[in-house]
Design a protein around this motif. Structure first.
Motif, PDB file in Angstrom:
ATOM      1  N   GLU A   6       0.859  -1.187   0.000  1.00 52.10           N
ATOM      2  CA  GLU A   6       0.000   0.000   0.000  1.00 52.10           C
ATOM      3  C   GLU A   6       0.894   1.236   0.000  1.00 52.10           C
ATOM      4  OE1 GLU A   6      -2.044   0.518   3.805  1.00 52.10           O
ATOM      5  OE2 GLU A   6      -0.611  -0.862   4.707  1.00 52.10           O
ATOM      6  N   THR A   7       0.300   2.393  -0.138  1.00 55.71           N
ATOM      7  CA  THR A   7       1.073   3.635  -0.090  1.00 55.71           C
ATOM      8  C   THR A   7       1.773   3.749   1.261  1.00 55.71           C
ATOM      9  OG1 THR A   7      -0.487   4.701  -1.588  1.00 55.71           O
ATOM     10  CG2 THR A   7       0.952   6.138  -0.296  1.00 55.71           C
ATOM     11  N   THR A   8       3.082   3.961   1.227  1.00 58.68           N
ATOM     12  CA  THR A   8       3.886   3.903   2.442  1.00 58.68           C
ATOM     13  C   THR A   8       4.975   4.981   2.415  1.00 58.68           C
ATOM     14  OG1 THR A   8       3.570   1.500   2.563  1.00 58.68           O
ATOM     15  CG2 THR A   8       5.379   2.419   3.863  1.00 58.68           C
ATOM     16  N   LEU A   9       5.179   5.627   3.553  1.00 61.20           N
ATOM     17  CA  LEU A   9       6.302   6.544   3.716  1.00 61.20           C
ATOM     18  C   LEU A   9       7.355   5.827   4.558  1.00 61.20           C
ATOM     19  CD1 LEU A   9       7.097   9.581   3.068  1.00 61.20           C
ATOM     20  CD2 LEU A   9       6.633  10.005   5.478  1.00 61.20           C
ATOM     21  N   LEU A  10       8.495   5.569   3.961  1.00 55.24           N
ATOM     22  CA  LEU A  10       9.599   4.906   4.651  1.00 55.24           C
ATOM     23  C   LEU A  10      10.476   5.960   5.300  1.00 55.24           C
ATOM     24  CD1 LEU A  10      10.494   2.389   1.802  1.00 55.24           C
ATOM     25  CD2 LEU A  10       9.092   1.954   3.810  1.00 55.24           C
ATOM     26  N   ILE A  11      10.793   5.789   6.570  1.00 54.95           N
ATOM     27  CA  ILE A  11      11.580   6.758   7.333  1.00 54.95           C
ATOM     28  C   ILE A  11      12.893   6.098   7.726  1.00 54.95           C
ATOM     29  CG2 ILE A  11      11.639   8.194   9.406  1.00 54.95           C
ATOM     30  CD1 ILE A  11       8.518   8.063   9.332  1.00 54.95           C
ATOM     31  N   ASP A  12      13.973   6.549   7.143  1.00 54.17           N
ATOM     32  CA  ASP A  12      15.289   5.929   7.299  1.00 54.17           C
ATOM     33  C   ASP A  12      16.082   6.651   8.389  1.00 54.17           C
ATOM     34  OD1 ASP A  12      17.804   4.837   7.081  1.00 54.17           O
ATOM     35  OD2 ASP A  12      17.998   5.152   4.931  1.00 54.17           O
ATOM     36  N   LEU A  13      16.185   6.031   9.564  1.00 53.76           N
ATOM     37  CA  LEU A  13      16.890   6.672  10.676  1.00 53.76           C
ATOM     38  C   LEU A  13      18.403   6.675  10.486  1.00 53.76           C
ATOM     39  CD1 LEU A  13      14.847   5.591  13.830  1.00 53.76           C
ATOM     40  CD2 LEU A  13      14.605   7.614  12.375  1.00 53.76           C
ATOM     41  N   ALA A  14      18.932   5.782   9.671  1.00 57.44           N
ATOM     42  CA  ALA A  14      20.362   5.826   9.369  1.00 57.44           C
ATOM     43  C   ALA A  14      20.682   7.077   8.561  1.00 57.44           C
ATOM     44  CB  ALA A  14      20.788   4.570   8.612  1.00 57.44           C
ATOM     45  N   ALA A  15      19.779   7.454   7.645  1.00 54.14           N
ATOM     46  CA  ALA A  15      19.965   8.691   6.875  1.00 54.14           C
ATOM     47  C   ALA A  15      19.903   9.905   7.793  1.00 54.14           C
ATOM     48  CB  ALA A  15      18.908   8.791   5.779  1.00 54.14           C
ATOM     49  N   ILE A 358       2.418  15.284   3.324  1.00 55.47           N
ATOM     50  CA  ILE A 358       2.055  13.873   3.329  1.00 55.47           C
ATOM     51  C   ILE A 358       1.091  13.592   4.475  1.00 55.47           C
ATOM     52  CG2 ILE A 358       2.905  11.506   3.427  1.00 55.47           C
ATOM     53  CD1 ILE A 358       3.612  13.165   0.889  1.00 55.47           C
ATOM     54  N   SER A 359      -0.074  13.084   4.130  1.00 57.50           N
ATOM     55  CA  SER A 359      -1.180  12.921   5.074  1.00 57.50           C
ATOM     56  C   SER A 359      -0.872  11.902   6.172  1.00 57.50           C
ATOM     57  CB  SER A 359      -2.421  12.464   4.304  1.00 57.50           C
ATOM     58  OG  SER A 359      -3.431  12.040   5.178  1.00 57.50           O
ATOM     59  N   PRO A 360      -1.432  12.117   7.367  1.00 55.24           N
ATOM     60  CA  PRO A 360      -1.281  11.123   8.443  1.00 55.24           C
ATOM     61  C   PRO A 360      -1.860   9.761   8.084  1.00 55.24           C
ATOM     62  CG  PRO A 360      -2.071  13.209   9.333  1.00 55.24           C
ATOM     63  CD  PRO A 360      -2.136  13.330   7.833  1.00 55.24           C
ATOM     64  N   ARG A 361      -2.768   9.707   7.098  1.00 53.56           N
ATOM     65  CA  ARG A 361      -3.338   8.411   6.745  1.00 53.56           C
ATOM     66  C   ARG A 361      -2.360   7.538   5.957  1.00 53.56           C
ATOM     67  NH1 ARG A 361      -8.043   8.962   2.080  1.00 53.56           N
ATOM     68  NH2 ARG A 361      -6.692   9.403   0.296  1.00 53.56           N
ATOM     69  N   VAL A 362      -1.278   8.140   5.450  1.00 54.92           N
ATOM     70  CA  VAL A 362      -0.260   7.348   4.763  1.00 54.92           C
ATOM     71  C   VAL A 362       0.523   6.545   5.806  1.00 54.92           C
ATOM     72  CG1 VAL A 362       1.867   7.452   3.398  1.00 54.92           C
ATOM     73  CG2 VAL A 362      -0.062   8.942   2.825  1.00 54.92           C
ATOM     74  N   LYS A 363       0.643   5.261   5.580  1.00 50.82           N
ATOM     75  CA  LYS A 363       1.351   4.382   6.499  1.00 50.82           C
ATOM     76  C   LYS A 363       2.814   4.792   6.623  1.00 50.82           C
ATOM     77  CE  LYS A 363       2.519  -0.544   7.074  1.00 50.82           C
ATOM     78  NZ  LYS A 363       2.368  -1.890   6.464  1.00 50.82           N
ATOM     79  N   ARG A 364       3.314   4.853   7.858  1.00 50.93           N
ATOM     80  CA  ARG A 364       4.729   5.137   8.122  1.00 50.93           C
ATOM     81  C   ARG A 364       5.429   3.846   8.522  1.00 50.93           C
ATOM     82  NH1 ARG A 364       2.003   9.911   6.922  1.00 50.93           N
ATOM     83  NH2 ARG A 364       3.343  11.731   7.254  1.00 50.93           N
ATOM     84  N   VAL A 365       6.581   3.586   7.935  1.00 50.94           N
ATOM     85  CA  VAL A 365       7.411   2.441   8.311  1.00 50.94           C
ATOM     86  C   VAL A 365       8.817   2.946   8.577  1.00 50.94           C
ATOM     87  CG1 VAL A 365       8.447   0.269   7.528  1.00 50.94           C
ATOM     88  CG2 VAL A 365       6.044   0.765   7.007  1.00 50.94           C
ATOM     89  N   VAL A 366       9.332   2.657   9.772  1.00 49.29           N
ATOM     90  CA  VAL A 366      10.659   3.112  10.171  1.00 49.29           C
ATOM     91  C   VAL A 366      11.686   2.044   9.830  1.00 49.29           C
ATOM     92  CG1 VAL A 366      12.085   3.931  12.080  1.00 49.29           C
ATOM     93  CG2 VAL A 366       9.639   4.494  12.011  1.00 49.29           C
ATOM     94  N   THR A 367      12.765   2.440   9.192  1.00 50.06           N
ATOM     95  CA  THR A 367      13.833   1.505   8.842  1.00 50.06           C
ATOM     96  C   THR A 367      15.140   1.909   9.532  1.00 50.06           C
ATOM     97  OG1 THR A 367      14.521   2.709   6.864  1.00 50.06           O
ATOM     98  CG2 THR A 367      12.767   1.077   6.604  1.00 50.06           C
ATOM     99  N   ASN A 368      16.046   0.979   9.661  1.00 54.06           N
ATOM    100  CA  ASN A 368      17.366   1.202  10.249  1.00 54.06           C
ATOM    101  C   ASN A 368      17.264   1.804  11.659  1.00 54.06           C
ATOM    102  OD1 ASN A 368      18.953   0.273   8.006  1.00 54.06           O
ATOM    103  ND2 ASN A 368      18.352   2.142   6.940  1.00 54.06           N
ATOM    104  N   LEU A 369      16.442   1.165  12.487  1.00 52.13           N
ATOM    105  CA  LEU A 369      16.277   1.619  13.871  1.00 52.13           C
ATOM    106  C   LEU A 369      17.599   1.574  14.632  1.00 52.13           C
ATOM    107  CD1 LEU A 369      12.921  -0.152  14.680  1.00 52.13           C
ATOM    108  CD2 LEU A 369      13.317   2.289  14.832  1.00 52.13           C
TER     109      LEU A 369
END
Length: 369
Positions: A6-15, A358-369
């Motif tokens: 689905e539509t997803t915003l990936l959040i890269d903590l390493a970046a 980017i709307s709050p309804r867009v799924k957020r997925v955190v990467t590189n925790l």
């Protein structure tokens, strides 16, 4: 990570960490660093970003409004939080949650002082903002005596910092104006420090200021857009990494005959046989109508595809003629291989706008925790 569905915003903590460490290389060891996490950390996830930045050792946070500061406190953020645009109706909550307001006008100073005294505060930290040319918020130079007199006659408040905001730090054709702002701020802050009888720390540099005017870092700097991977200059952006990647999938593919139209108002009409794909995101997700009608482009399997017709509330249509793709394939809107700045420029706007939209309804997925 697994393939998105689905539509997803990936959040890269390493970046994020990379960008923070890069910006720190521009600073003296003793210079404090303030992370700007307003507007949900520029459209990412304010709590996730703030927790990572606190773990990295940032000295301060800044948000626009008291509500944002309260969310951070409730999430366990203990570092100082500067409220850049507080309103009097929220001053009691400001103190209850140990938030530090920017005082930018006589009315705001009077109002916060009244609340602080009613709550029997002593040396409550506040930040004095001066207008040195942006003409948005801030005291003027001729307010110095008023500020000093007001604060010297109370024990309720103490100035933690004096600050201002550059108007065109990213534009080197405006270098003379920026240097004039910096010189004016230096003069103002020195006069106020002398009248107060102590030395609050000072800050005027934003991300572009850090990169273009490091000699003016004073005791602290502020960074927002730079932390998220954008430096307002191609030279610097090559050394930064975008934190957010917006991806979606192809919901359906259509074969369009000549003279068939696509979308509302028949904004696109095919001149020949075309292949189109429908994506599950639209202006309710932050992709505004200004990106329609071939202004915005997305990437599928390494190929660029234009957005055709008008952007709908929940869908956009793209032209995938000649692109090897099928329903369920991933589509990149922006990210490391397609800059949000470039995507935004296609509609004559800036990365700040598309990121924060980017709307709050867009799924957020955190990467590189």
């Amino acid at each position: 990570m697994d393939k998105i569905g689905e539509t997803t915003l990936l959040i890269d903590l390493a970046a994020l960490e990379h960008n923070y460490r890069f910006l720190k290389t521009k600073l003296a060891a003793q210079t404090k660093f303030l992370a700007v996490v307003k507007a949900f950390a520029y459209g990412n996830d304010m709590v996730v970003i703030a927790k990572k930045m606190q773990a990295l050792g940032t000295d301060y946070f800044a948000v626009a409004y008291v509500k944002e500061g309260i969310l951070l406190r409730e999430a366990g953020i203990t570092a100082p939080i500067l409220i850049l645009h507080p309103q009097p109706v929220n001053f009691s909550e400001t103190i209850e949650h140990c938030l530090e307001p920017s005082l930018y006008s006589p009315k705001i100073l009077h109002s916060f002082l009244k609340v602080a005294e009613e709550k029997n505060q002593t040396d409550y930290p506040v930040h004095i903002k001066f207008n040195t040319g942006l003409n948005r918020l801030g005291f003027l130079k001729n307010d110095i005596d008023f500020i000093a007199d007001k604060l010297k006659n109370t024990k309720a408040l103490k100035v933690a910092s004096i600050f201002s905001h550059l108007a065109a730090s990213e534009d080197l054709s405006e270098k003379a104006f920026s240097q004039k702002q910096i010189a004016g701020f230096n003069n103002i802050s020195n006069k106020l420090k002398q009248k107060l009888g102590y030395s609050p720390f000072r800050h005027i540099l934003n991300t572009s200021g850090i990169l273009n005017y490091p000699e003016a870092q004073f005791e602290m700097v502020r960074s927002g857009i730079g932390l998220y991977g954008y430096g307002n200059d191609k030279i610097f952006e090559e050394q930064l990494k975008p934190v957010a990647s917006l991806k979606t999938i192809i919901s359906q593919i259509h074969e369009i005959a000549p003279n068939e139209s696509v979308g509302y108002n028949r904004a696109f009409t095919s001149k020949n046989y075309r292949r189109t794909a429908t994506l599950p995101l639209g202006h309710a997700d932050g992709i505004g109508r200004q990106y329609g009608n071939k202004r915005g482009h997305v990437n599928i399997n390494g190929k660029s595809a234009p957005i055709i017709g008008n952007v709908c509330m929940d869908m956009i249509m793209i032209d995938v003629t000649g692109i090897d793709c099928e329903e369920g394939d991933e589509v990149l809107i922006f990210g490391p291989n397609k800059s949000a700045e470039d995507f935004a420029a296609s509609a004559n706007t800036i990365s700040y706008e598309i990121l924060t939209a980017i709307s709050p309804r867009v799924k957020r997925v955190v990467t590189n925790l």
